[in-house]
Design a protein around this motif. Structure first.
Motif, PDB file in Angstrom:
ATOM      1  N   SER A   1       3.837  -0.257  -9.503  1.00  0.00           N
ATOM      2  CA  SER A   1       4.306  -1.630  -9.307  1.00  0.00           C
ATOM      3  C   SER A   1       4.643  -1.928  -7.854  1.00  0.00           C
ATOM      4  O   SER A   1       4.810  -3.094  -7.479  1.00  0.00           O
ATOM      5  CB  SER A   1       5.534  -1.892 -10.182  1.00  0.00           C
ATOM      6  N   ASN A   2       4.730  -0.893  -7.021  1.00  0.00           N
ATOM      7  CA  ASN A   2       5.107  -1.090  -5.621  1.00  0.00           C
ATOM      8  C   ASN A   2       3.912  -1.199  -4.680  1.00  0.00           C
ATOM      9  O   ASN A   2       4.095  -1.470  -3.492  1.00  0.00           O
ATOM     10  CB  ASN A   2       5.994   0.065  -5.157  1.00  0.00           C
ATOM     11  N   ALA A   3       2.716  -0.981  -5.178  1.00  0.00           N
ATOM     12  CA  ALA A   3       1.562  -0.975  -4.278  1.00  0.00           C
ATOM     13  C   ALA A   3       0.295  -1.418  -4.998  1.00  0.00           C
ATOM     14  O   ALA A   3       0.028  -0.990  -6.132  1.00  0.00           O
ATOM     15  CB  ALA A   3       1.361   0.407  -3.682  1.00  0.00           C
ATOM     16  N   LYS A   4      -0.475  -2.261  -4.348  1.00  0.00           N
ATOM     17  CA  LYS A   4      -1.785  -2.686  -4.841  1.00  0.00           C
ATOM     18  C   LYS A   4      -2.907  -1.792  -4.310  1.00  0.00           C
ATOM     19  O   LYS A   4      -4.009  -1.791  -4.863  1.00  0.00           O
ATOM     20  CB  LYS A   4      -2.067  -4.125  -4.402  1.00  0.00           C
ATOM     21  N   TRP A   5      -2.623  -1.078  -3.234  1.00  0.00           N
ATOM     22  CA  TRP A   5      -3.641  -0.279  -2.563  1.00  0.00           C
ATOM     23  C   TRP A   5      -3.099   1.101  -2.241  1.00  0.00           C
ATOM     24  O   TRP A   5      -1.880   1.305  -2.208  1.00  0.00           O
ATOM     25  CB  TRP A   5      -4.095  -0.951  -1.258  1.00  0.00           C
ATOM     26  N   SER A   6      -4.018   2.038  -1.991  1.00  0.00           N
ATOM     27  CA  SER A   6      -3.601   3.376  -1.577  1.00  0.00           C
ATOM     28  C   SER A   6      -4.560   3.901  -0.510  1.00  0.00           C
ATOM     29  O   SER A   6      -5.728   3.502  -0.439  1.00  0.00           O
ATOM     30  CB  SER A   6      -3.564   4.342  -2.761  1.00  0.00           C
ATOM     31  N   LEU A   7      -4.022   4.781   0.307  1.00  0.00           N
ATOM     32  CA  LEU A   7      -4.809   5.423   1.354  1.00  0.00           C
ATOM     33  C   LEU A   7      -4.325   6.848   1.498  1.00  0.00           C
ATOM     34  O   LEU A   7      -3.126   7.095   1.623  1.00  0.00           O
ATOM     35  CB  LEU A   7      -4.646   4.692   2.691  1.00  0.00           C
ATOM     36  N   GLU A   8      -5.272   7.786   1.476  1.00  0.00           N
ATOM     37  CA  GLU A   8      -4.941   9.182   1.750  1.00  0.00           C
ATOM     38  C   GLU A   8      -5.651   9.589   3.031  1.00  0.00           C
ATOM     39  O   GLU A   8      -6.876   9.441   3.149  1.00  0.00           O
ATOM     40  CB  GLU A   8      -5.353  10.098   0.598  1.00  0.00           C
ATOM     41  N   TYR A   9      -4.868  10.086   3.974  1.00  0.00           N
ATOM     42  CA  TYR A   9      -5.437  10.465   5.269  1.00  0.00           C
ATOM     43  C   TYR A   9      -4.698  11.683   5.795  1.00  0.00           C
ATOM     44  O   TYR A   9      -3.468  11.690   5.872  1.00  0.00           O
ATOM     45  CB  TYR A   9      -5.323   9.310   6.274  1.00  0.00           C
TER      46      TYR A   9
ATOM     47  N   ALA B   1       0.819  -1.207   0.000  1.00  0.00           N
ATOM     48  CA  ALA B   1       0.000   0.000   0.000  1.00  0.00           C
ATOM     49  C   ALA B   1       0.854   1.259   0.000  1.00  0.00           C
ATOM     50  O   ALA B   1       1.956   1.278   0.562  1.00  0.00           O
ATOM     51  CB  ALA B   1      -0.928   0.008   1.215  1.00  0.00           C
ATOM     52  N   PHE B   2       0.313   2.284  -0.634  1.00  0.00           N
ATOM     53  CA  PHE B   2       0.928   3.611  -0.631  1.00  0.00           C
ATOM     54  C   PHE B   2       0.082   4.508   0.260  1.00  0.00           C
ATOM     55  O   PHE B   2      -1.129   4.636   0.067  1.00  0.00           O
ATOM     56  CB  PHE B   2       0.977   4.184  -2.043  1.00  0.00           C
ATOM     57  N   LEU B   3       0.717   5.115   1.261  1.00  0.00           N
ATOM     58  CA  LEU B   3       0.037   5.991   2.214  1.00  0.00           C
ATOM     59  C   LEU B   3       0.511   7.423   2.014  1.00  0.00           C
ATOM     60  O   LEU B   3       1.722   7.671   1.902  1.00  0.00           O
ATOM     61  CB  LEU B   3       0.327   5.574   3.657  1.00  0.00           C
ATOM     62  N   THR B   4      -0.413   8.345   1.992  1.00  0.00           N
ATOM     63  CA  THR B   4      -0.052   9.745   1.862  1.00  0.00           C
ATOM     64  C   THR B   4      -1.128  10.606   2.495  1.00  0.00           C
ATOM     65  O   THR B   4      -2.219  10.139   2.830  1.00  0.00           O
ATOM     66  CB  THR B   4       0.161  10.141   0.389  1.00  0.00           C
TER      67      THR B   4
ATOM     68  N   SER C   1       4.473  10.849   2.700  1.00  0.00           N
ATOM     69  CA  SER C   1       4.150   9.734   1.806  1.00  0.00           C
ATOM     70  C   SER C   1       5.103   8.581   2.092  1.00  0.00           C
ATOM     71  O   SER C   1       6.279   8.798   2.407  1.00  0.00           O
ATOM     72  CB  SER C   1       4.246  10.154   0.339  1.00  0.00           C
ATOM     73  N   LEU C   2       4.581   7.364   2.001  1.00  0.00           N
ATOM     74  CA  LEU C   2       5.389   6.182   2.268  1.00  0.00           C
ATOM     75  C   LEU C   2       4.702   4.943   1.737  1.00  0.00           C
ATOM     76  O   LEU C   2       3.497   4.944   1.466  1.00  0.00           O
ATOM     77  CB  LEU C   2       5.615   6.020   3.779  1.00  0.00           C
ATOM     78  N   TYR C   3       5.490   3.893   1.598  1.00  0.00           N
ATOM     79  CA  TYR C   3       4.954   2.577   1.269  1.00  0.00           C
ATOM     80  C   TYR C   3       4.945   1.718   2.535  1.00  0.00           C
ATOM     81  O   TYR C   3       5.901   1.717   3.310  1.00  0.00           O
ATOM     82  CB  TYR C   3       5.790   1.907   0.188  1.00  0.00           C
ATOM     83  N   ALA C   4       3.841   1.003   2.706  1.00  0.00           N
ATOM     84  CA  ALA C   4       3.681   0.122   3.858  1.00  0.00           C
ATOM     85  C   ALA C   4       2.799  -1.044   3.412  1.00  0.00           C
ATOM     86  O   ALA C   4       2.761  -1.365   2.223  1.00  0.00           O
ATOM     87  CB  ALA C   4       3.061   0.895   5.020  1.00  0.00           C
ATOM     88  N   LEU C   5       2.102  -1.656   4.340  1.00  0.00           N
ATOM     89  CA  LEU C   5       1.168  -2.730   4.026  1.00  0.00           C
ATOM     90  C   LEU C   5      -0.181  -2.439   4.668  1.00  0.00           C
ATOM     91  O   LEU C   5      -0.258  -1.766   5.690  1.00  0.00           O
ATOM     92  CB  LEU C   5       1.676  -4.083   4.555  1.00  0.00           C
ATOM     93  N   ARG C   6      -1.231  -2.960   4.056  1.00  0.00           N
ATOM     94  CA  ARG C   6      -2.513  -2.959   4.747  1.00  0.00           C
ATOM     95  C   ARG C   6      -2.344  -3.801   6.012  1.00  0.00           C
ATOM     96  O   ARG C   6      -1.752  -4.886   5.983  1.00  0.00           O
ATOM     97  CB  ARG C   6      -3.618  -3.536   3.870  1.00  0.00           C
ATOM     98  N   PRO C   7      -2.838  -3.322   7.132  1.00  0.00           N
ATOM     99  CA  PRO C   7      -2.603  -4.041   8.396  1.00  0.00           C
ATOM    100  C   PRO C   7      -3.492  -5.270   8.531  1.00  0.00           C
ATOM    101  O   PRO C   7      -4.570  -5.358   7.927  1.00  0.00           O
ATOM    102  CB  PRO C   7      -2.959  -2.996   9.451  1.00  0.00           C
ATOM    103  N   VAL C   8      -3.034  -6.205   9.336  1.00  0.00           N
ATOM    104  CA  VAL C   8      -3.764  -7.450   9.569  1.00  0.00           C
ATOM    105  C   VAL C   8      -4.150  -7.540  11.050  1.00  0.00           C
ATOM    106  O   VAL C   8      -3.488  -6.957  11.908  1.00  0.00           O
ATOM    107  CB  VAL C   8      -2.917  -8.682   9.186  1.00  0.00           C
ATOM    108  N   PRO C   9      -5.221  -8.260  11.364  1.00  0.00           N
ATOM    109  CA  PRO C   9      -5.542  -8.480  12.772  1.00  0.00           C
ATOM    110  C   PRO C   9      -4.511  -9.390  13.417  1.00  0.00           C
ATOM    111  O   PRO C   9      -3.848 -10.173  12.736  1.00  0.00           O
ATOM    112  CB  PRO C   9      -6.920  -9.157  12.713  1.00  0.00           C
ATOM    113  N   TYR C  10      -4.376  -9.272  14.714  1.00  0.00           N
ATOM    114  CA  TYR C  10      -3.430 -10.143  15.412  1.00  0.00           C
ATOM    115  C   TYR C  10      -3.856 -10.273  16.867  1.00  0.00           C
ATOM    116  O   TYR C  10      -4.521  -9.388  17.412  1.00  0.00           O
ATOM    117  CB  TYR C  10      -2.004  -9.602  15.326  1.00  0.00           C
TER     118      TYR C  10
END
Length: 316
Positions: free
Chosen positions: A301-309, A164-167, A220-229
């Motif tokens: 190519s680096n992210a399947k998802w994006s989030l703007e917050y 995911a790409f976050l910005t 802005s940064l690349y990360a992952l969609r979070p998972v439950p744990y």
């Protein structure tokens, strides 16, 4: 340590009516005892302690009398707290985890946030959690907090699917002006649900980073969609949770601390709305304003998802 709540013979702690229905005994406790303890505080006590301790003592004593707390139960609680402290270190705060599962950290976070807020537009806060590390590396905007992602890693495929790409911007409450030079400290677990200090197979500071906003207040940064744990169940807090017949799961979330000179630092979390634990968080930290929706990302190519917050900070 054994059982935290000792098995007690109910006939030793209850009286029985003639019809066999149990009732709690009504011992006659010293009605002046609590006042004596409160009065023991001296005239030169710390002002805040002098203010809050009478209430704390009264609530504690009333609780003990209300439930007829026994020496064995009190001793078990002391052992529990002691064990939490003995287990805590720089990588894990077990006492804080205990506070989390009874909702205390979420409650005091809300109290503090509302006391200090200067605007209703400020982004809501959320708990820090027990796995924060203060020395995450500073990274340039647009870089990734995901380290050494290799196809041999067990959770590689999920990491790719959740890339995911976050910005967003960091803005001032009231004016909406962008805040240049704000620090966005971010961290989350790996797809296996473990923070890097819990998992020896992960590189140091994996899924952690600090970013500085540009002249438009943007990060802005690349990360992952979070998972439950599940929160750790291998310690006293986990055992206590099981004794309450409660599940240990947290919904998938990304931690943030956002700070800038002249503004009140914001500690918060963003929650992925796909998660089934959104409405059943083991530590009661989810707020509606912090639930987000990731959107499919095209042409990256680096992210399947994006989030703007956008984060909105109040003045100190």
């Amino acid at each position: 340590m054994g059982q935290m709540i000792p098995d007690l013979n109910p006939r030793a702690t209850m009286e029985f009516k003639t019809n066999g229905v149990p009732k709690m005994p009504k011992p006659q406790y010293d009605p002046k005892f609590t006042d004596k303890v409160i009065a023991a505080t001296g005239p030169h006590a710390h002002p805040r302690l002098a203010q809050i301790m009478p209430s704390l003592i009264r609530h504690l004593h009333d609780f003990a009398r209300e439930v007829n707390l026994t020496v064995a139960e009190w001793s078990a609680a002391v052992d529990l707290i002691n064990e939490c402290g003995q287990m805590s270190n720089e990588q894990r705060n077990e006492t804080q985890l205990l506070c989390d599962i009874v909702g205390l950290e979420s409650l005091v976070d809300e109290i503090t946030s509302k006391m200090l807020a200067t605007s209703t537009a400020e982004t809501p806060s959320a708990i820090l959690g027990p796995f924060y590390r203060s020395d995450a590396p500073f990274l340039p905007n647009g870089s990734s907090i995901v380290q050494n992602l290799d196809p041999s890693i067990e959770w590689y495929d999920q990491a790719i699917a959740d890339s995911a790409f976050l910005t967003g911007q960091v803005l001032a409450a009231g004016t909406g002006a962008p805040i240049q030079g704000a620090v966005v400290d971010v961290w989350h677990t790996a797809p296996n649900g473990l923070y890097e200090q819990q998992d020896s197979s992960q590189p140091e500071m994996n899924f952690r980073g600090r970013f500085t906003t540009d002249e438009d207040g943007r990060y802005s940064l690349y990360a992952l969609r979070p998972v439950p744990y599940p929160i750790p169940e291998d310690g006293p807090a986990g055992r206590f949770l099981k004794m309450l017949d409660r599940h240990p799961h947290r919904p998938g979330h990304i931690h943030f601390i956002v700070s800038a000179p002249g503004y009140r630092p914001l500690t918060t979390q963003l929650y992925d709305d796909r998660d089934k634990y959104i409405n059943n968080d083991a530590v009661f930290a989810v707020k509606d304003e912090l639930v987000v929706t990731f959107q499919p990302r095209e042409g990256d190519s680096n992210a399947k998802w994006s989030l703007e917050y956008d984060f909105i900070l109040g003045r100190e």
